[in-house]
Design a protein around this motif. Structure first.
Motif, mmCIF file in Angstrom:
data_model
loop_
_atom_site.group_PDB
_atom_site.id
_atom_site.type_symbol
_atom_site.label_atom_id
_atom_site.label_comp_id
_atom_site.label_asym_id
_atom_site.label_seq_id
_atom_site.Cartn_x
_atom_site.Cartn_y
_atom_site.Cartn_z
ATOM 1 N N LEU A 23 -7.502 4.698 -9.888
ATOM 2 C CA LEU A 23 -7.024 5.556 -8.805
ATOM 3 C C LEU A 23 -8.150 6.290 -8.084
ATOM 4 O O LEU A 23 -7.906 6.923 -7.051
ATOM 5 C CB LEU A 23 -6.013 6.576 -9.345
ATOM 6 C CG LEU A 23 -4.662 6.004 -9.778
ATOM 7 C CD1 LEU A 23 -3.777 7.093 -10.358
ATOM 8 C CD2 LEU A 23 -3.948 5.305 -8.611
ATOM 9 N N GLN A 24 -9.353 6.214 -8.608
ATOM 10 C CA GLN A 24 -10.468 6.839 -7.906
ATOM 11 C C GLN A 24 -10.672 6.165 -6.554
ATOM 12 O O GLN A 24 -10.414 4.974 -6.390
ATOM 13 C CB GLN A 24 -11.734 6.768 -8.762
ATOM 14 C CG GLN A 24 -11.653 7.647 -10.013
ATOM 15 C CD GLN A 24 -12.856 7.503 -10.912
ATOM 16 O OE1 GLN A 24 -13.849 6.888 -10.555
ATOM 17 N NE2 GLN A 24 -12.761 8.062 -12.118
ATOM 18 N N TYR A 25 -11.140 6.930 -5.594
ATOM 19 C CA TYR A 25 -11.123 6.494 -4.202
ATOM 20 C C TYR A 25 -11.829 5.167 -3.992
ATOM 21 O O TYR A 25 -11.379 4.325 -3.207
ATOM 22 C CB TYR A 25 -11.771 7.565 -3.326
ATOM 23 C CG TYR A 25 -11.436 7.422 -1.855
ATOM 24 C CD1 TYR A 25 -10.287 8.019 -1.325
ATOM 25 C CD2 TYR A 25 -12.248 6.670 -1.002
ATOM 26 C CE1 TYR A 25 -9.971 7.879 0.015
ATOM 27 C CE2 TYR A 25 -11.931 6.524 0.332
ATOM 28 C CZ TYR A 25 -10.793 7.124 0.834
ATOM 29 O OH TYR A 25 -10.477 6.976 2.151
ATOM 30 N N ARG A 26 -12.935 4.924 -4.716
ATOM 31 C CA ARG A 26 -13.719 3.708 -4.486
ATOM 32 C C ARG A 26 -12.973 2.450 -4.929
ATOM 33 O O ARG A 26 -13.295 1.351 -4.485
ATOM 34 C CB ARG A 26 -15.071 3.799 -5.197
ATOM 35 C CG ARG A 26 -14.999 3.935 -6.691
ATOM 36 C CD ARG A 26 -16.393 4.144 -7.293
ATOM 37 N NE ARG A 26 -16.330 4.438 -8.715
ATOM 38 C CZ ARG A 26 -16.103 5.635 -9.219
ATOM 39 N NH1 ARG A 26 -15.885 6.668 -8.413
ATOM 40 N NH2 ARG A 26 -16.083 5.842 -10.522
ATOM 41 N N GLN A 85 -5.611 9.037 1.114
ATOM 42 C CA GLN A 85 -6.023 7.858 0.356
ATOM 43 C C GLN A 85 -4.977 6.755 0.472
ATOM 44 O O GLN A 85 -3.768 7.005 0.457
ATOM 45 C CB GLN A 85 -6.236 8.213 -1.115
ATOM 46 C CG GLN A 85 -6.783 7.062 -1.962
ATOM 47 C CD GLN A 85 -7.001 7.450 -3.415
ATOM 48 O OE1 GLN A 85 -6.728 8.588 -3.820
ATOM 49 N NE2 GLN A 85 -7.488 6.521 -4.226
ATOM 50 N N LEU A 86 -5.451 5.507 0.573
ATOM 51 C CA LEU A 86 -4.597 4.333 0.662
ATOM 52 C C LEU A 86 -4.765 3.560 -0.648
ATOM 53 O O LEU A 86 -5.857 3.090 -0.960
ATOM 54 C CB LEU A 86 -5.019 3.480 1.858
ATOM 55 C CG LEU A 86 -4.067 2.382 2.336
ATOM 56 C CD1 LEU A 86 -2.759 2.979 2.819
ATOM 57 C CD2 LEU A 86 -4.732 1.582 3.460
ATOM 58 N N VAL A 87 -3.681 3.427 -1.436
ATOM 59 C CA VAL A 87 -3.754 2.827 -2.767
ATOM 60 C C VAL A 87 -3.006 1.503 -2.787
ATOM 61 O O VAL A 87 -1.838 1.433 -2.377
ATOM 62 C CB VAL A 87 -3.166 3.780 -3.832
ATOM 63 C CG1 VAL A 87 -3.187 3.121 -5.210
ATOM 64 C CG2 VAL A 87 -3.943 5.093 -3.869
ATOM 65 N N HIS A 96 0.508 5.374 0.763
ATOM 66 C CA HIS A 96 -0.287 6.372 1.483
ATOM 67 C C HIS A 96 -0.072 7.726 0.817
ATOM 68 O O HIS A 96 1.067 8.217 0.743
ATOM 69 C CB HIS A 96 0.137 6.442 2.954
ATOM 70 C CG HIS A 96 -0.017 5.137 3.704
ATOM 71 N ND1 HIS A 96 -0.966 4.956 4.677
ATOM 72 C CD2 HIS A 96 0.663 3.955 3.606
ATOM 73 C CE1 HIS A 96 -0.873 3.726 5.157
ATOM 74 N NE2 HIS A 96 0.117 3.100 4.521
ATOM 75 N N SER A 98 -9.115 2.579 -5.642
ATOM 76 C CA SER A 98 -7.806 2.745 -4.976
ATOM 77 C C SER A 98 -6.834 1.619 -5.305
ATOM 78 O O SER A 98 -6.266 0.968 -4.430
ATOM 79 C CB SER A 98 -7.992 2.870 -3.459
ATOM 80 O OG SER A 98 -8.629 4.087 -3.134
ATOM 81 N N THR A 147 -3.323 12.965 0.623
ATOM 82 C CA THR A 147 -4.765 13.218 0.774
ATOM 83 C C THR A 147 -5.403 12.283 1.793
ATOM 84 O O THR A 147 -6.585 12.423 2.110
ATOM 85 C CB THR A 147 -5.471 13.026 -0.577
ATOM 86 O OG1 THR A 147 -5.263 11.676 -1.017
ATOM 87 C CG2 THR A 147 -4.930 13.998 -1.614
ATOM 88 N N TYR A 157 0.813 -1.216 0.000
ATOM 89 C CA TYR A 157 0.000 0.000 0.000
ATOM 90 C C TYR A 157 0.847 1.268 0.000
ATOM 91 O O TYR A 157 1.869 1.364 0.689
ATOM 92 C CB TYR A 157 -0.937 0.013 1.207
ATOM 93 C CG TYR A 157 -2.085 -0.957 1.058
ATOM 94 C CD1 TYR A 157 -3.263 -0.576 0.438
ATOM 95 C CD2 TYR A 157 -1.970 -2.270 1.533
ATOM 96 C CE1 TYR A 157 -4.328 -1.467 0.293
ATOM 97 C CE2 TYR A 157 -3.017 -3.170 1.385
ATOM 98 C CZ TYR A 157 -4.193 -2.764 0.761
ATOM 99 O OH TYR A 157 -5.226 -3.653 0.609
ATOM 100 N N SER A 196 -3.524 0.809 -8.118
ATOM 101 C CA SER A 196 -2.605 1.342 -9.123
ATOM 102 C C SER A 196 -2.351 0.287 -10.189
ATOM 103 O O SER A 196 -1.855 -0.805 -9.902
ATOM 104 C CB SER A 196 -1.277 1.761 -8.484
ATOM 105 O OG SER A 196 -0.366 2.197 -9.461
#
Length: 461
Positions: free
Chosen positions: A404-407, A43-45, A38, A409, A41, A36, A411
């Motif tokens: 990459l949109q939050y819902r 957001q955790l991707v 961080h 997340s 913002t 992950y 890459s």
């Protein structure tokens, strides 16, 4: 420090780095741990690609950090032209041993491009050592990617990457077809006949250029970012090596992306029943913990130095950097101690099977291909004709943006140019070697959701 009155100017850029998109700064990663990233913002991707297949043991492993700190306490730098250092010696030994001593010397550099450039100069000097000074040319493959420095770019057969710099590139390189069965194998052509056709094309190119003028043929063992994770047809590299040997030239294998365990063996060529004369590795060597690459060579080249110049006329200031070597050595120790290459095989099968089960019938998915933990999904407008989407649609990059949109997340690595370098879209998945079944299920699920949502949003579902 910058003056505070400058900070108050309205026309100040959002970043003083020259970003890939000059008008918009990239998302800022403030920390990364495991799989992950961080962002600033909050957001955790989930990093399903490790960048371009780099982060092979995930992010933030304290064992690597400790190895780096320990080395910095002992020695940070010494110039490799006059001194050696223990981490470099140990890493070189580890690399040579990993080939079963079929390659016998290693040189440590800082990037894949650097290692490819060194391979070119090594090949040239090899023939000078043998008093064959007419050998100055190389044969590479269309659609390939070997790096961005001028020498490596000259070997790169991806026309879109080359076009702006074409006037600066060396003219001693010619190109033949890549081995890309999805795009180039005829419908009624067997795999054996396809390989024979490609071998004949290489043989013909030697004759066209002049067999006494060619130093080497270079290829990616598993084609990486530009063609999208394309394994060679069975027997392809044996056939190409035979042609090289027939004409007294070297085989250089570029394993910058596919090497060091990424495809299920430490070296991708182990699955091809062939040993290169020269090999380059990079991304999976240091796992992103330090900028590092390596060039490996066979004993034939070492022997030629013994009777020739006795000195490889090439080097970099930060070559065999002790801290980078310490980081890479610890990464390789972790891969071995945790038997991660076996995990690559098991999790790679799970990933490939999952992607095919979920997406092979999708109307805009043309091909799902890969090996180990290096997989690509290629998109087409129409399955039967394999017609790609228009380049201006930017399908792969747009899919990445949806991911990459939050819902979602996640890459995903975009790529393109699998058809004549200018057309074709694909995304690449290259997770860390230590992923779990749960991680793979998440990657498959999220990738499926992203692709489905993207095409539905375009009215193409």
């Amino acid at each position: 420090m910058c003056r505070t009155d400058l900070d108050e100017k309205e026309d100040m850029p959002s970043s003083f780095l020259l970003q890939p998109n000059i008008s918009k700064a990239n998302p800022l990663v403030v920390r990364a741990e495991g799989n992950y990233m961080h962002l600033d913002t909050g957001q955790l991707v989930f990093d399903a690609t490790g960048g371009p297949a780099v982060a092979c043991i995930g992010h933030g492993d304290p064992r690597v950090r400790n190895a780096v700190a320990k080395q910095m306490d002992q020695l940070s730098f010494c110039h490799s032209l006059y001194w050696s250092n223990q981490p470099a010696e140990m890493l070189a030994k580890e690399l040579v041993c990993s080939t079963g001593h079929r390659l016998t010397r290693a040189v440590i550099y800082g990037s894949g491009s650097e290692a490819v450039e060194a391979a070119m100069k090594l090949a040239r000097q090899h023939y000078l050592n043998l008093s064959q000074s007419t050998r100055t040319k190389f044969i590479a493959r269309r659609g390939s990617f070997h790096g961005t420095t001028l020498g490596a770019l000259a070997l790169t057969g991806h026309a879109k990457v080359r076009q702006e710099f074409e006037p600066l590139l060396a003219s001693n390189i010619t190109f033949i077809s890549a081995c890309n069965p999805y795009r180039d194998q005829e419908e009624d052509e067997s795999s054996e006949d396809y390989v024979a056709r490609l071998a004949k094309e290489l043989d013909d190119e030697f004759c066209h250029v002049g067999k006494e003028k060619v130093c080497a043929f270079i290829a990616e063992t598993v084609a990486g970012s530009s063609l999208g994770c394309v394994p060679a047809a069975p027997g392809y590299f044996r056939a190409m090596k035979a042609v090289c040997e027939k004409h007294g030239a070297l085989l250089i294998l570029d394993e910058v992306i596919c090497g060091m365990g990424r495809t299920g063996t430490v070296h991708a060529w182990e699955q091809e029943d062939v040993v290169p004369d020269i090999q380059v590795v990079a991304k999976g060597l240091g796992g992103g913990y330090a900028p590092i690459s390596a060039l490996l060579m066979g004993q034939t080249l070492v022997d030629a130095f013994q009777v020739g110049a006795r000195f490889f006329n090439h080097g970099h200031t930060y070559q065999a950097h002790s801290v980078a070597c310490a980081a890479a050595l610890e990464v390789q120790n972790i891969i071995k101690s945790e038997d991660l290459v076996q995990n690559v095989i098991a999790m790679g099968k799970l990933l490939g099977d999952g992607l095919k089960a979920n997406l092979s019938k999708h109307p805009y998915v043309g091909d799902i291909r890969g090996r180990g933990l290096l997989w690509a999904i290629e998109f087409v407008q129409e399955k039967a004709s394999r017609q790609p989407f228009p380049t201006e649609d930017k399908i792969a990059m747009s899919i990445r943006q949806v991911g990459l949109q939050y819902r979602h997340s996640i890459s995903l690595q975009p790529g393109g140019g699998s058809l004549k370098s200018f057309q074709g879209d694909h995304i690449i998945l290259a997770p860390a070697y230590n992923v779990t079944r749960k991680d793979i299920e998440l990657i498959v699920s999220k990738t499926t959701e992203v692709i489905t949502e993207f095409f539905a949003g375009k009215g193409l579902a």
